[in-house]
Design a protein around this motif. Structure first.
Motif, mmCIF file in Angstrom:
data_model
loop_
_atom_site.group_PDB
_atom_site.id
_atom_site.type_symbol
_atom_site.label_atom_id
_atom_site.label_comp_id
_atom_site.label_asym_id
_atom_site.label_seq_id
_atom_site.Cartn_x
_atom_site.Cartn_y
_atom_site.Cartn_z
ATOM 1 N N UNK A 1 0.860 -1.192 0.000
ATOM 2 C CA UNK A 1 0.000 0.000 0.000
ATOM 3 C C UNK A 1 0.899 1.245 0.000
ATOM 4 N N UNK A 2 0.633 2.117 -0.953
ATOM 5 C CA UNK A 2 1.352 3.393 -1.047
ATOM 6 C C UNK A 2 0.367 4.518 -0.675
ATOM 7 N N UNK A 3 0.743 5.353 0.300
ATOM 8 C CA UNK A 3 -0.117 6.460 0.735
ATOM 9 C C UNK A 3 -0.017 7.634 -0.247
ATOM 10 N N UNK A 4 -0.989 8.534 -0.125
ATOM 11 C CA UNK A 4 -1.000 9.728 -0.973
ATOM 12 C C UNK A 4 0.191 10.654 -0.665
ATOM 13 N N UNK A 5 0.701 10.579 0.548
ATOM 14 C CA UNK A 5 1.816 11.446 0.955
ATOM 15 C C UNK A 5 3.169 10.797 0.688
ATOM 16 N N UNK A 6 3.179 9.712 -0.090
ATOM 17 C CA UNK A 6 4.429 8.988 -0.343
ATOM 18 C C UNK A 6 4.714 8.894 -1.830
ATOM 19 N N UNK A 7 5.991 8.786 -2.134
ATOM 20 C CA UNK A 7 6.463 8.416 -3.473
ATOM 21 C C UNK A 7 7.221 7.105 -3.309
ATOM 22 N N UNK A 8 7.164 6.245 -4.357
ATOM 23 C CA UNK A 8 7.780 4.924 -4.204
ATOM 24 C C UNK A 8 8.353 4.442 -5.533
ATOM 25 N N UNK A 9 9.311 3.511 -5.413
ATOM 26 C CA UNK A 9 9.887 2.834 -6.570
ATOM 27 C C UNK A 9 9.849 1.324 -6.297
ATOM 28 N N UNK A 10 9.908 0.547 -7.385
ATOM 29 C CA UNK A 10 9.893 -0.911 -7.255
ATOM 30 C C UNK A 10 11.213 -1.448 -7.801
ATOM 31 N N UNK A 11 11.844 -2.260 -6.957
ATOM 32 C CA UNK A 11 13.107 -2.905 -7.337
ATOM 33 C C UNK A 11 12.878 -4.406 -7.474
ATOM 34 N N UNK A 12 13.531 -4.995 -8.490
ATOM 35 C CA UNK A 12 13.474 -6.457 -8.663
ATOM 36 C C UNK A 12 14.911 -6.963 -8.714
ATOM 37 N N UNK A 13 15.238 -7.704 -7.671
ATOM 38 C CA UNK A 13 16.611 -8.175 -7.498
ATOM 39 C C UNK A 13 17.600 -7.000 -7.551
ATOM 40 N N UNK A 14 17.187 -5.864 -6.935
ATOM 41 C CA UNK A 14 18.054 -4.694 -6.830
ATOM 42 C C UNK A 14 18.020 -3.769 -8.019
ATOM 43 N N UNK A 15 17.306 -4.185 -9.103
ATOM 44 C CA UNK A 15 17.225 -3.345 -10.289
ATOM 45 C C UNK A 15 15.882 -2.624 -10.319
ATOM 46 N N UNK B 1 6.817 -11.830 -4.490
ATOM 47 C CA UNK B 1 7.483 -12.074 -3.206
ATOM 48 C C UNK B 1 8.946 -12.459 -3.396
ATOM 49 N N UNK B 2 9.762 -11.997 -2.510
ATOM 50 C CA UNK B 2 11.200 -12.271 -2.466
ATOM 51 C C UNK B 2 11.972 -11.612 -3.606
ATOM 52 N N UNK B 3 11.321 -11.357 -4.704
ATOM 53 C CA UNK B 3 12.023 -10.769 -5.844
ATOM 54 C C UNK B 3 11.904 -9.251 -5.870
ATOM 55 N N UNK B 4 10.707 -8.763 -5.562
ATOM 56 C CA UNK B 4 10.460 -7.326 -5.649
ATOM 57 C C UNK B 4 10.538 -6.667 -4.274
ATOM 58 N N UNK B 5 11.047 -5.425 -4.252
ATOM 59 C CA UNK B 5 11.137 -4.615 -3.025
ATOM 60 C C UNK B 5 10.582 -3.234 -3.340
ATOM 61 N N UNK B 6 9.732 -2.719 -2.446
ATOM 62 C CA UNK B 6 9.148 -1.389 -2.593
ATOM 63 C C UNK B 6 9.879 -0.414 -1.657
ATOM 64 N N UNK B 7 10.416 0.661 -2.243
ATOM 65 C CA UNK B 7 11.071 1.713 -1.457
ATOM 66 C C UNK B 7 10.141 2.923 -1.400
ATOM 67 N N UNK B 8 9.807 3.340 -0.182
ATOM 68 C CA UNK B 8 8.902 4.471 0.007
ATOM 69 C C UNK B 8 9.671 5.701 0.481
ATOM 70 N N UNK B 9 9.189 6.861 0.000
ATOM 71 C CA UNK B 9 9.813 8.129 0.401
ATOM 72 C C UNK B 9 8.714 9.149 0.707
ATOM 73 N N UNK B 10 9.015 10.042 1.608
ATOM 74 C CA UNK B 10 8.056 11.081 1.997
ATOM 75 C C UNK B 10 7.930 12.100 0.864
ATOM 76 N N UNK B 11 6.703 12.279 0.353
ATOM 77 C CA UNK B 11 6.487 13.190 -0.775
ATOM 78 C C UNK B 11 6.013 14.572 -0.334
ATOM 79 N N UNK B 12 5.895 14.795 0.975
ATOM 80 C CA UNK B 12 5.436 16.093 1.460
ATOM 81 C C UNK B 12 6.563 17.135 1.371
#
Length: 289
Positions: free
Chosen positions: A25-39, A54-65
């Motif tokens: 879940x990504x909030x409205x106040x966040x920006x995010x990227x998706x990594x697959x095996x670090x790419x 699962x296990x392959x993808x990682x979601x990185x969240x950042x504060x967009x405010x």
């Protein structure tokens, strides 16, 4: 528990685990990227619920405010080789998530450090091109506007950050420079006060001279009127005396003599008169009549 039931529980547990790791879940106040095996495979994940492997993808969240960078006060040199201590802050937010992640690895502390260096560098360049008066005067707003636009262009390309505003909270002078400025200001105010005092003294002298002149004129007019009234009174008194003298000259002469004696002899003075004097002669004549 039978081996079959145990196996079923294990399978269910794995399904739950993998299922929970498959959704995010990504909030409205966040920006995010998706990594697959670090790419990076998605540099702008939209707000809402999404699916990942699962296990392959990682979601990185950042504060967009909009965030605030409160920089440390720093010394900068003006074009006149005078140091100033500037305390500033900046308003910023993430604009390009890909550039932001590549430049900072998603570390907000590193991002603020890099942004602070950019702000200080921009302030140093802008202040070095201006005099001390221009830095502390009304041109400061123009300086901040120009600096904001320049930083915004640089940080978007280099850090993926949008700089919304840069403001100066305070501009102080070093102690030695403050003392010099205070002494110059004190001398200038002293000179101005002496000039104002001198002008006030000249004005006061002019007012005093005018008042003295008016006083002299008024006293002269009053003296003239008083002498005129006194003359008129003396003339009226002489007229009255003349009328009284003409009615009884001898009695008038007698009263004048009494008045002269009264004014001449006062207190315990003793007057010796000859019985044959005019005074007694006048009394004897008065009794005979």
């Amino acid at each position: 528990m039978s081996p079959k039931a145990f196996t079923t529980l294990i399978v269910l547990a794995l399904v739950l685990i993998f299922g929970s790791q498959s959704f995010y879940i990504i909030k409205e106040t966040e920006r995010a990227i998706k990594l697959r095996f670090g790419e990076m495979i998605d540099d702008d994940v939209q707000p809402g619920i999404g699916f990942k492997m699962p296990l392959a993808d990682v979601i990185k969240r950042f504060d967009a405010r909009v965030l605030t960078l409160d920089t440390q006060p720093s010394r900068f040199l003006t074009s006149g080789k005078k140091y100033v201590i500037v305390d500033s802050f900046a308003k910023w937010r993430i604009k390009d998530v890909r550039n932001y992640y590549q430049a900072t690895s998603g570390d907000r502390t590193r991002a603020t450090l890099l942004l602070e260096n950019q702000v200080n560098k921009g302030l140093r360049d802008e202040i070095a091109a201006r005099s001390l008066y221009e830095v502390v005067s009304g041109e400061r707003d123009q300086l901040m506007t120009k600096l904001t636009a320049m930083l915004n262009e640089q940080t978007q390309d280099e850090l993926g950050i949008e700089v919304l505003d840069v403001r100066v909270k305070a501009i102080d002078l070093p102690d030695e420079l403050s003392n010099n400025v205070y002494q110059r200001m004190s001398a200038e105010r002293g000179r101005e006060s002496r000039e104002i005092r001198s002008e006030g003294n000249e004005l006061a002298e002019g007012i005093q001279a005018d008042a003295d002149r008016q006083k002299t004129v008024i006293e002269a007019e009053a003296y003239r009127e008083a002498e005129q009234i006194r003359g008129e009174g003396d003339a009226e008194a002489a007229r009255i005396y003349a009328q009284a003298f003409n009615k009884d000259p001898e009695f008038y002469s007698f009263t004048r003599s009494l008045k002269a004696y009264t004014e001449t002899f006062q207190g315990n003075d003793v007057l010796l008169l000859d019985p044959k004097s005019d005074f007694f002669r006048y009394l004897n004549d008065s009794k005979g009549k």
